[in-house]
Write a protein that holds these residues in place. Structure first.
Motif, PDB file in Angstrom:
ATOM      1  N   LEU A   1      -5.904   9.662 -11.850  1.00 54.93           N
ATOM      2  CA  LEU A   1      -5.383   9.477 -10.494  1.00 54.93           C
ATOM      3  C   LEU A   1      -6.358   8.656  -9.651  1.00 54.93           C
ATOM      4  O   LEU A   1      -5.953   7.721  -8.952  1.00 54.93           O
ATOM      5  N   LEU A   2      -7.636   8.984  -9.722  1.00 55.34           N
ATOM      6  CA  LEU A   2      -8.635   8.245  -8.973  1.00 55.34           C
ATOM      7  C   LEU A   2      -8.703   6.786  -9.429  1.00 55.34           C
ATOM      8  O   LEU A   2      -8.759   5.871  -8.612  1.00 55.34           O
ATOM      9  N   PHE A   3      -8.679   6.564 -10.744  1.00 56.26           N
ATOM     10  CA  PHE A   3      -8.693   5.208 -11.289  1.00 56.26           C
ATOM     11  C   PHE A   3      -7.481   4.423 -10.792  1.00 56.26           C
ATOM     12  O   PHE A   3      -7.602   3.275 -10.366  1.00 56.26           O
TER      13      PHE A   3
ATOM     14  N   MET B   1       0.821  -1.187   0.000  1.00 55.69           N
ATOM     15  CA  MET B   1       0.000   0.000   0.000  1.00 55.69           C
ATOM     16  C   MET B   1       0.866   1.251   0.000  1.00 55.69           C
ATOM     17  O   MET B   1       0.471   2.260  -0.554  1.00 55.69           O
ATOM     18  N   ILE B   2       2.030   1.149   0.597  1.00 50.99           N
ATOM     19  CA  ILE B   2       2.941   2.286   0.611  1.00 50.99           C
ATOM     20  C   ILE B   2       3.376   2.627  -0.807  1.00 50.99           C
ATOM     21  O   ILE B   2       3.475   3.803  -1.166  1.00 50.99           O
ATOM     22  N   ALA B   3       3.608   1.615  -1.624  1.00 49.71           N
ATOM     23  CA  ALA B   3       4.008   1.861  -3.013  1.00 49.71           C
ATOM     24  C   ALA B   3       2.897   2.563  -3.790  1.00 49.71           C
ATOM     25  O   ALA B   3       3.169   3.446  -4.613  1.00 49.71           O
ATOM     26  N   VAL B   4       1.647   2.192  -3.543  1.00 47.48           N
ATOM     27  CA  VAL B   4       0.520   2.849  -4.210  1.00 47.48           C
ATOM     28  C   VAL B   4       0.503   4.332  -3.861  1.00 47.48           C
ATOM     29  O   VAL B   4       0.367   5.192  -4.731  1.00 47.48           O
ATOM     30  N   LEU B   5       0.656   4.642  -2.585  1.00 49.93           N
ATOM     31  CA  LEU B   5       0.662   6.039  -2.157  1.00 49.93           C
ATOM     32  C   LEU B   5       1.889   6.788  -2.663  1.00 49.93           C
ATOM     33  O   LEU B   5       1.810   7.972  -2.996  1.00 49.93           O
ATOM     34  N   LEU B   6       3.021   6.114  -2.726  1.00 47.47           N
ATOM     35  CA  LEU B   6       4.234   6.735  -3.242  1.00 47.47           C
ATOM     36  C   LEU B   6       4.065   7.139  -4.706  1.00 47.47           C
ATOM     37  O   LEU B   6       4.369   8.270  -5.087  1.00 47.47           O
ATOM     38  N   PHE B   7       3.545   6.231  -5.519  1.00 45.63           N
ATOM     39  CA  PHE B   7       3.367   6.555  -6.926  1.00 45.63           C
ATOM     40  C   PHE B   7       2.261   7.584  -7.133  1.00 45.63           C
ATOM     41  O   PHE B   7       2.333   8.394  -8.050  1.00 45.63           O
ATOM     42  N   ALA B   8       1.242   7.579  -6.287  1.00 44.87           N
ATOM     43  CA  ALA B   8       0.218   8.626  -6.359  1.00 44.87           C
ATOM     44  C   ALA B   8       0.835   9.985  -6.024  1.00 44.87           C
ATOM     45  O   ALA B   8       0.516  10.991  -6.657  1.00 44.87           O
ATOM     46  N   GLY B   9       1.731  10.004  -5.063  1.00 48.10           N
ATOM     47  CA  GLY B   9       2.437  11.245  -4.731  1.00 48.10           C
ATOM     48  C   GLY B   9       3.311  11.734  -5.873  1.00 48.10           C
ATOM     49  O   GLY B   9       3.357  12.934  -6.164  1.00 48.10           O
ATOM     50  N   LEU B  10       3.988  10.806  -6.524  1.00 53.17           N
ATOM     51  CA  LEU B  10       4.794  11.185  -7.682  1.00 53.17           C
ATOM     52  C   LEU B  10       3.918  11.725  -8.804  1.00 53.17           C
ATOM     53  O   LEU B  10       4.290  12.671  -9.502  1.00 53.17           O
ATOM     54  N   TYR B  11       2.747  11.133  -8.977  1.00 49.76           N
ATOM     55  CA  TYR B  11       1.800  11.592  -9.985  1.00 49.76           C
ATOM     56  C   TYR B  11       1.344  13.013  -9.663  1.00 49.76           C
ATOM     57  O   TYR B  11       1.246  13.858 -10.548  1.00 49.76           O
TER      58      TYR B  11
ATOM     59  N   LEU C   1      -5.654   4.940  -8.076  1.00 47.90           N
ATOM     60  CA  LEU C   1      -5.739   4.673  -6.643  1.00 47.90           C
ATOM     61  C   LEU C   1      -6.735   3.558  -6.332  1.00 47.90           C
ATOM     62  O   LEU C   1      -6.440   2.665  -5.533  1.00 47.90           O
ATOM     63  N   VAL C   2      -7.887   3.592  -6.980  1.00 47.73           N
ATOM     64  CA  VAL C   2      -8.895   2.564  -6.717  1.00 47.73           C
ATOM     65  C   VAL C   2      -8.411   1.203  -7.200  1.00 47.73           C
ATOM     66  O   VAL C   2      -8.513   0.201  -6.489  1.00 47.73           O
ATOM     67  N   TRP C   3      -7.883   1.161  -8.425  1.00 46.84           N
ATOM     68  CA  TRP C   3      -7.426  -0.111  -8.998  1.00 46.84           C
ATOM     69  C   TRP C   3      -6.334  -0.748  -8.135  1.00 46.84           C
ATOM     70  O   TRP C   3      -6.402  -1.924  -7.790  1.00 46.84           O
ATOM     71  N   ASN C   4      -5.327   0.023  -7.794  1.00 41.61           N
ATOM     72  CA  ASN C   4      -4.200  -0.534  -7.043  1.00 41.61           C
ATOM     73  C   ASN C   4      -4.553  -0.829  -5.590  1.00 41.61           C
ATOM     74  O   ASN C   4      -4.021  -1.771  -5.011  1.00 41.61           O
ATOM     75  N   THR C   5      -5.455  -0.051  -5.010  1.00 43.61           N
ATOM     76  CA  THR C   5      -5.892  -0.358  -3.654  1.00 43.61           C
ATOM     77  C   THR C   5      -6.647  -1.679  -3.628  1.00 43.61           C
ATOM     78  O   THR C   5      -6.450  -2.504  -2.727  1.00 43.61           O
ATOM     79  N   LEU C   6      -7.499  -1.911  -4.618  1.00 40.26           N
ATOM     80  CA  LEU C   6      -8.190  -3.191  -4.703  1.00 40.26           C
ATOM     81  C   LEU C   6      -7.210  -4.335  -4.963  1.00 40.26           C
ATOM     82  O   LEU C   6      -7.371  -5.419  -4.415  1.00 40.26           O
ATOM     83  N   ALA C   7      -6.194  -4.093  -5.786  1.00 38.30           N
ATOM     84  CA  ALA C   7      -5.207  -5.136  -6.076  1.00 38.30           C
ATOM     85  C   ALA C   7      -4.394  -5.500  -4.842  1.00 38.30           C
ATOM     86  O   ALA C   7      -4.020  -6.655  -4.655  1.00 38.30           O
ATOM     87  N   VAL C   8      -4.137  -4.534  -3.983  1.00 36.61           N
ATOM     88  CA  VAL C   8      -3.357  -4.792  -2.773  1.00 36.61           C
ATOM     89  C   VAL C   8      -4.212  -5.466  -1.702  1.00 36.61           C
ATOM     90  O   VAL C   8      -3.752  -6.364  -1.005  1.00 36.61           O
ATOM     91  N   SER C   9      -5.472  -5.065  -1.588  1.00 32.07           N
ATOM     92  CA  SER C   9      -6.282  -5.548  -0.484  1.00 32.07           C
ATOM     93  C   SER C   9      -7.131  -6.771  -0.804  1.00 32.07           C
ATOM     94  O   SER C   9      -7.560  -7.461   0.104  1.00 32.07           O
ATOM     95  N   TRP C  10      -7.370  -7.075  -2.073  1.00 33.39           N
ATOM     96  CA  TRP C  10      -8.222  -8.204  -2.446  1.00 33.39           C
ATOM     97  C   TRP C  10      -7.439  -9.114  -3.379  1.00 33.39           C
ATOM     98  O   TRP C  10      -7.045  -8.699  -4.472  1.00 33.39           O
ATOM     99  N   SER C  11      -7.220 -10.346  -2.973  1.00 33.34           N
ATOM    100  CA  SER C  11      -6.353 -11.246  -3.740  1.00 33.34           C
ATOM    101  C   SER C  11      -6.940 -11.622  -5.097  1.00 33.34           C
ATOM    102  O   SER C  11      -6.211 -12.008  -6.000  1.00 33.34           O
ATOM    103  N   GLY C  12      -8.253 -11.528  -5.282  1.00 36.54           N
ATOM    104  CA  GLY C  12      -8.878 -11.880  -6.549  1.00 36.54           C
ATOM    105  C   GLY C  12      -8.783 -10.795  -7.609  1.00 36.54           C
ATOM    106  O   GLY C  12      -9.045 -11.037  -8.781  1.00 36.54           O
TER     107      GLY C  12
END
Length: 68
Positions: free
Chosen positions: A33-35, A1-11, A37-48
């Motif tokens: 940006l919203l797409f 999740m840290i990587a998701v936030l890091l790349f969002a910050g870079l964006y 964040l949502v996509w990668n947050t779901l990828a990190v938190s939901w294994s499917g």
């Protein structure tokens, strides 16, 4: 999740070049940006949920067979 936030910050650091653009470009910027964040947050938190690497392999998987 840290990587998701890091790349969002870079964006968001690119906002200075977008600030003086047209209104539609600003909207597209935040929609992407919203797409992201949502996509990668779901990828990190939901294994499917497929992560971006899985999608790239799915789209360009045919290239692996050519190179072997």
């Amino acid at each position: 999740m840290i990587a998701v936030l890091l790349f969002a910050g870079l964006y968001l650091m690119d906002w200075s070049s977008i600030r003086s653009s047209k209104k539609t470009i600003k909207r597209v910027y935040f929609v992407l940006l919203l797409f992201y964040l949502v996509w990668n947050t779901l990828a990190v938190s939901w294994s499917g949920w497929p992560d971006p690497n899985d999608m790239i392999q799915f789209v360009f998987g045919w290239a692996d067979r050519i190179t072997q």
